[in-house]
Design a protein around this motif. Structure first.
Motif, PDB file in Angstrom:
ATOM      1  N   VAL A 141     -61.860  53.517  85.744  1.00  0.00           N
ATOM      2  CA  VAL A 141     -63.058  54.063  86.384  1.00  0.00           C
ATOM      3  C   VAL A 141     -63.237  55.540  86.034  1.00  0.00           C
ATOM      4  CG1 VAL A 141     -64.051  54.677  88.631  1.00  0.00           C
ATOM      5  CG2 VAL A 141     -63.115  52.390  88.261  1.00  0.00           C
ATOM      6  N   LEU A 142     -62.149  56.306  86.113  1.00  0.00           N
ATOM      7  CA  LEU A 142     -62.237  57.738  85.841  1.00  0.00           C
ATOM      8  C   LEU A 142     -62.497  58.009  84.354  1.00  0.00           C
ATOM      9  CD1 LEU A 142     -59.429  59.191  88.144  1.00  0.00           C
ATOM     10  CD2 LEU A 142     -61.880  58.974  88.589  1.00  0.00           C
ATOM     11  N   PHE A 143     -61.900  57.213  83.487  1.00  0.00           N
ATOM     12  CA  PHE A 143     -62.136  57.426  82.053  1.00  0.00           C
ATOM     13  C   PHE A 143     -63.581  57.084  81.697  1.00  0.00           C
ATOM     14  CE2 PHE A 143     -61.818  56.187  77.499  1.00  0.00           C
ATOM     15  CZ  PHE A 143     -61.420  57.423  77.006  1.00  0.00           C
ATOM     16  N   ARG A 144     -64.132  56.090  82.344  1.00  0.00           N
ATOM     17  CA  ARG A 144     -65.549  55.795  82.110  1.00  0.00           C
ATOM     18  C   ARG A 144     -66.416  56.972  82.539  1.00  0.00           C
ATOM     19  NH1 ARG A 144     -69.276  50.872  84.695  1.00  0.00           N
ATOM     20  NH2 ARG A 144     -71.123  51.320  83.444  1.00  0.00           N
ATOM     21  N   ALA A 145     -66.057  57.613  83.641  1.00  0.00           N
ATOM     22  CA  ALA A 145     -66.812  58.787  84.092  1.00  0.00           C
ATOM     23  C   ALA A 145     -66.678  59.929  83.092  1.00  0.00           C
ATOM     24  CB  ALA A 145     -66.323  59.227  85.470  1.00  0.00           C
ATOM     25  N   VAL A 146     -65.467  60.137  82.564  1.00  0.00           N
ATOM     26  CA  VAL A 146     -65.263  61.166  81.546  1.00  0.00           C
ATOM     27  C   VAL A 146     -66.134  60.888  80.329  1.00  0.00           C
ATOM     28  CG1 VAL A 146     -63.595  62.086  79.892  1.00  0.00           C
ATOM     29  CG2 VAL A 146     -62.933  61.779  82.269  1.00  0.00           C
ATOM     30  N   THR A 147     -66.109  59.626  79.871  1.00  0.00           N
ATOM     31  CA  THR A 147     -66.897  59.247  78.705  1.00  0.00           C
ATOM     32  C   THR A 147     -68.387  59.460  78.956  1.00  0.00           C
ATOM     33  OG1 THR A 147     -65.228  57.583  78.132  1.00  0.00           O
ATOM     34  CG2 THR A 147     -67.378  57.378  77.092  1.00  0.00           C
ATOM     35  N   ALA A 148     -68.850  59.089  80.150  1.00  0.00           N
ATOM     36  CA  ALA A 148     -70.269  59.245  80.476  1.00  0.00           C
ATOM     37  C   ALA A 148     -70.664  60.722  80.494  1.00  0.00           C
ATOM     38  CB  ALA A 148     -70.568  58.596  81.827  1.00  0.00           C
ATOM     39  N   TYR A 149     -69.811  61.560  81.092  1.00  0.00           N
ATOM     40  CA  TYR A 149     -70.121  62.995  81.160  1.00  0.00           C
ATOM     41  C   TYR A 149     -70.171  63.600  79.755  1.00  0.00           C
ATOM     42  CZ  TYR A 149     -69.633  67.977  81.997  1.00  0.00           C
ATOM     43  OH  TYR A 149     -69.824  69.342  81.987  1.00  0.00           O
ATOM     44  N   LEU A 150     -69.157  63.304  78.942  1.00  0.00           N
ATOM     45  CA  LEU A 150     -69.110  63.873  77.600  1.00  0.00           C
ATOM     46  C   LEU A 150     -70.260  63.368  76.741  1.00  0.00           C
ATOM     47  CD1 LEU A 150     -65.266  63.740  76.906  1.00  0.00           C
ATOM     48  CD2 LEU A 150     -66.654  65.753  77.402  1.00  0.00           C
ATOM     49  N   ASN A 151     -70.685  62.129  76.960  1.00  0.00           N
ATOM     50  CA  ASN A 151     -71.808  61.608  76.186  1.00  0.00           C
ATOM     51  C   ASN A 151     -73.117  62.297  76.584  1.00  0.00           C
ATOM     52  OD1 ASN A 151     -72.946  59.890  74.219  1.00  0.00           O
ATOM     53  ND2 ASN A 151     -73.623  58.472  75.813  1.00  0.00           N
ATOM     54  N   VAL A 152     -73.295  62.545  77.896  1.00  0.00           N
ATOM     55  CA  VAL A 152     -74.477  63.303  78.332  1.00  0.00           C
ATOM     56  C   VAL A 152     -74.474  64.684  77.683  1.00  0.00           C
ATOM     57  CG1 VAL A 152     -75.526  64.463  80.306  1.00  0.00           C
ATOM     58  CG2 VAL A 152     -74.833  62.080  80.493  1.00  0.00           C
ATOM     59  N   LEU A 153     -73.302  65.305  77.707  1.00  0.00           N
ATOM     60  CA  LEU A 153     -73.191  66.643  77.113  1.00  0.00           C
ATOM     61  C   LEU A 153     -73.494  66.603  75.615  1.00  0.00           C
ATOM     62  CD1 LEU A 153     -72.443  69.471  78.084  1.00  0.00           C
ATOM     63  CD2 LEU A 153     -70.087  68.998  77.385  1.00  0.00           C
ATOM     64  N   LEU A 154     -72.964  65.603  74.923  1.00  0.00           N
ATOM     65  CA  LEU A 154     -73.221  65.460  73.483  1.00  0.00           C
ATOM     66  C   LEU A 154     -74.701  65.279  73.204  1.00  0.00           C
ATOM     67  CD1 LEU A 154     -72.380  64.953  70.523  1.00  0.00           C
ATOM     68  CD2 LEU A 154     -71.985  62.552  71.153  1.00  0.00           C
ATOM     69  N   GLN A 155     -75.342  64.408  73.971  1.00  0.00           N
ATOM     70  CA  GLN A 155     -76.760  64.147  73.724  1.00  0.00           C
ATOM     71  C   GLN A 155     -77.618  65.354  74.086  1.00  0.00           C
ATOM     72  OE1 GLN A 155     -77.453  61.650  71.941  1.00  0.00           O
ATOM     73  NE2 GLN A 155     -75.412  60.736  72.154  1.00  0.00           N
ATOM     74  N   GLU A 156     -77.233  66.096  75.124  1.00  0.00           N
ATOM     75  CA  GLU A 156     -77.979  67.323  75.460  1.00  0.00           C
ATOM     76  C   GLU A 156     -77.892  68.344  74.325  1.00  0.00           C
ATOM     77  OE1 GLU A 156     -77.693  67.392  80.363  1.00  0.00           O
ATOM     78  OE2 GLU A 156     -76.284  68.578  79.160  1.00  0.00           O
ATOM     79  N   GLU A 157     -76.684  68.511  73.784  1.00  0.00           N
ATOM     80  CA  GLU A 157     -76.512  69.458  72.683  1.00  0.00           C
ATOM     81  C   GLU A 157     -77.250  68.977  71.443  1.00  0.00           C
ATOM     82  OE1 GLU A 157     -72.230  69.588  72.561  1.00  0.00           O
ATOM     83  OE2 GLU A 157     -72.203  71.516  73.599  1.00  0.00           O
ATOM     84  N   THR A 158     -77.240  67.661  71.220  1.00  0.00           N
ATOM     85  CA  THR A 158     -77.966  67.109  70.071  1.00  0.00           C
ATOM     86  C   THR A 158     -79.460  67.359  70.207  1.00  0.00           C
ATOM     87  OG1 THR A 158     -76.290  65.388  69.763  1.00  0.00           O
ATOM     88  CG2 THR A 158     -78.437  65.010  68.773  1.00  0.00           C
ATOM     89  N   VAL A 159     -80.008  67.134  71.403  1.00  0.00           N
ATOM     90  CA  VAL A 159     -81.429  67.399  71.634  1.00  0.00           C
ATOM     91  C   VAL A 159     -81.739  68.873  71.397  1.00  0.00           C
ATOM     92  CG1 VAL A 159     -83.206  67.526  73.430  1.00  0.00           C
ATOM     93  CG2 VAL A 159     -81.821  65.455  73.187  1.00  0.00           C
ATOM     94  N   SER A 160     -80.859  69.757  71.894  1.00  0.00           N
ATOM     95  CA  SER A 160     -81.093  71.191  71.718  1.00  0.00           C
ATOM     96  C   SER A 160     -81.094  71.579  70.243  1.00  0.00           C
ATOM     97  CB  SER A 160     -80.011  71.973  72.466  1.00  0.00           C
ATOM     98  OG  SER A 160     -80.161  73.356  72.264  1.00  0.00           O
ATOM     99  N   ILE A 161     -80.140  71.026  69.479  1.00  0.00           N
ATOM    100  CA  ILE A 161     -80.069  71.344  68.049  1.00  0.00           C
ATOM    101  C   ILE A 161     -81.308  70.815  67.328  1.00  0.00           C
ATOM    102  CG2 ILE A 161     -78.815  70.815  65.922  1.00  0.00           C
ATOM    103  CD1 ILE A 161     -76.236  70.913  67.589  1.00  0.00           C
ATOM    104  N   ARG A 162     -81.698  69.607  67.653  1.00  0.00           N
ATOM    105  CA  ARG A 162     -82.856  69.018  66.977  1.00  0.00           C
ATOM    106  C   ARG A 162     -84.152  69.713  67.388  1.00  0.00           C
ATOM    107  NH1 ARG A 162     -81.747  65.374  63.508  1.00  0.00           N
ATOM    108  NH2 ARG A 162     -79.940  63.980  63.676  1.00  0.00           N
ATOM    109  N   GLN A 163     -84.232  70.182  68.630  1.00  0.00           N
ATOM    110  CA  GLN A 163     -85.410  70.943  69.051  1.00  0.00           C
ATOM    111  C   GLN A 163     -85.491  72.263  68.285  1.00  0.00           C
ATOM    112  OE1 GLN A 163     -88.012  70.108  71.468  1.00  0.00           O
ATOM    113  NE2 GLN A 163     -88.777  71.728  70.127  1.00  0.00           N
TER     114      GLN A 163
END
Length: 472
Positions: A141-163
């Motif tokens: 359960v906790l590792f899934r939360a870690v993965t979800a948080y890091l994926n949100v962070l990755l996608q936010e940074e990706t959006v920022s770079i692409r913007q």
């Protein structure tokens, strides 16, 4: 463990209240870090609740096993009708006596070769195994939360770079149009800039879609919408070597400990089935009133007896149960060997993954630095006419690719670090020191292990615990 100073029931009530808190709305004004994600997942996970209930069911098996060693008292009511015909060749008589009995009947096991005691010990081992299985679920359960948080962070940074890329290509397009106006470049250069900008906008739309998907997974894993993220988390404490990590995992991993307890439980189950082949001695007594329906007579009666029984033939059932228990024990031993190997491999895989991600991040950092220098130089040279528009756009694409690789490598390193914690059995709320009410698996067990009766104080405490958990 629950660390509150009040009584057991109050502790459980506070725990249940903390579990019931579920933030469902957006929290854009609140900054989320990885600890927030872990706390949310721990407090709202239905999977954890499911397995905690399974653990409580295993706790009750200990009470059930203990109850077989105690006297059983039943109130009984019995109506009996019998037919008797007796006599000789000259005289015969027939009677139809009907009787009614009501009273108390007591049965107490005296001896069964230790089968009941072994059953209790096996149930206790199963409880210990189930507790470790719960810890492994907690890790998932906790590792899934870690993965979800890091994926949100990755996608936010990706959006920022692409913007930023879209903004930069927009500037390049305007510059190309201006240079075209004065005859420095051709219409082809302008069209090339327009093509790159259109492609960048399409990639930005894809990145926004991936971010939306990441938000949905975060809500599922954590229990609330992600707020404003605070950036990449610091790395957790990691082992000095792969050998240290593997040694710790062999001592501590919940899957391995669960398998070990399961082997011991099934060893005891084999002994129990063998003991069941021997004799059983029980004490039986009853006291009550007998009434004769055929007349006005009644009598107070009491009886006591010792019952000795020895299985002689059961259609092969008893030996089949022994063989089945032996097969289940052998299967658990083989499973233990598999788990030991899997734990060792998981540590090795996670350790190599982290080392690889660390090296990849170092290379990506250098790539970004070099690409930035190259882009700045080529862009400056283009203003002097020494470089073409295509050269500038190619250098900009190289810089974009380098930055995307950098954020991916940084996320991969963090994910690998937490995977290494999972492989060692260290990704639990208690070991991480999360600010949550740690579920105490011994609290419910201590209330039921003595199999309290329905009218005891412990039973009333159990009722209040279940009410606090919202299970009654």
């Amino acid at each position: 463990m629950l660390r509150l100073v009040s009584g057991r029931v109050a502790r459980m009530a506070a725990f249940a209240a903390s579990v019931a808190v579920l933030a469902l709305g957006p929290r854009s004004a609140v900054a989320d870090n990885i600890a927030d994600a872990l706390i949310g997942a721990y407090n709202t996970s239905g999977l954890l609740e499911q397995n905690r209930a399974l653990l409580r069911a295993a706790d009750e098996d200990v009470a059930i096993a203990l109850s077989t060693l105690r006297p059983i008292i039943d109130w009984t009511a019995r109506i009996q009708s019998s037919y008797t015909k007796s006599g000789n060749a000259l005289v015969s008589s027939t009677s139809h006596p009907d009787t009614f009995f009501t009273g108390l009947e007591l049965t107490q096991l005296i001896y069964d070769g230790g089968a009941s005691v072994l059953g209790k010990h096996a149930a206790q081992e199963t409880v210990l195994s189930t507790r470790q299985a719960l810890l492994q679920v907690e890790q998932q359960v906790l590792f899934r939360a870690v993965t979800a948080y890091l994926n949100v962070l990755l996608q936010e940074e990706t959006v920022s770079i692409r913007q930023n890329n879209v903004n930069l290509l927009g500037e390049e397009l305007r510059a190309s149009q201006d240079r075209f106006e004065v005859g420095e470049v051709t219409r082809t250069d302008v069209a090339l800039s327009e093509s790159r900008l259109a492609n960048a906008r399409a990639n930005l739309a894809d990145a926004n879609g991936a971010l939306t998907t990441a938000h949905a997974e975060y809500i599922n894993a954590v229990g609330h919408h992600p707020g404003r993220t605070t950036g990449q988390p610091s790395l957790p404490g990691l082992p000095r070597s792969e050998a240290d990590a593997a040694a710790l995992a062999q001592r501590n991993h919940p899957s391995l400990l669960s398998a070990q307890h399961q082997v011991r439980a099934l060893d005891l189950a084999v002994d129990r089935q063998n003991a069941a082949l021997g004799p059983t001695v029980r004490f039986n007594a009853e006291i009550g009133m007998t009434d004769d329906f055929g007349g006005s007579d009644f009598a107070d009666t009491a009886a006591a007896r010792i019952i000795y029984s020895q299985p002689v033939y059961s259609g092969g059932r008893l030996m089949s149960q022994v063989r089945r228990a032996m097969a289940q024990r052998d299967a658990s031993r083989a499973n233990l060997l598999n788990v030991q190997r899997d734990v060792t491999q998981d540590v090795s895989d996670a350790y190599v993954r982290f080392q690889t991600a660390n090296a990849s991040l170092s290379a990506s950092d250098e790539r970004v630095r070099a690409a930035q220098v190259a882009f700045d130089g080529i862009r400056e040279e283009a203003t002097l006419g020494a470089r073409t528009t295509l050269d500038v756009l190619t250098a900009e694409q190289d810089l974009l690719d380098a930055k995307l690789s950098q954020v991916t490598a940084r996320t991969e390193r963090s994910l690998a670090a937490y995977q290494l914690l999972v492989a060692q059995g260290l990704l639990t709320a208690e070991r991480l020191g999360l600010a949550v009410q740690i579920y105490d698996p011994t609290l419910y067990y201590n209330l039921v292990k003595s199999a309290p009766s329905a009218i005891s104080k412990q039973s009333r405490d159990l009722d209040r615990v279940l009410e606090a958990l919202g299970k009654k």
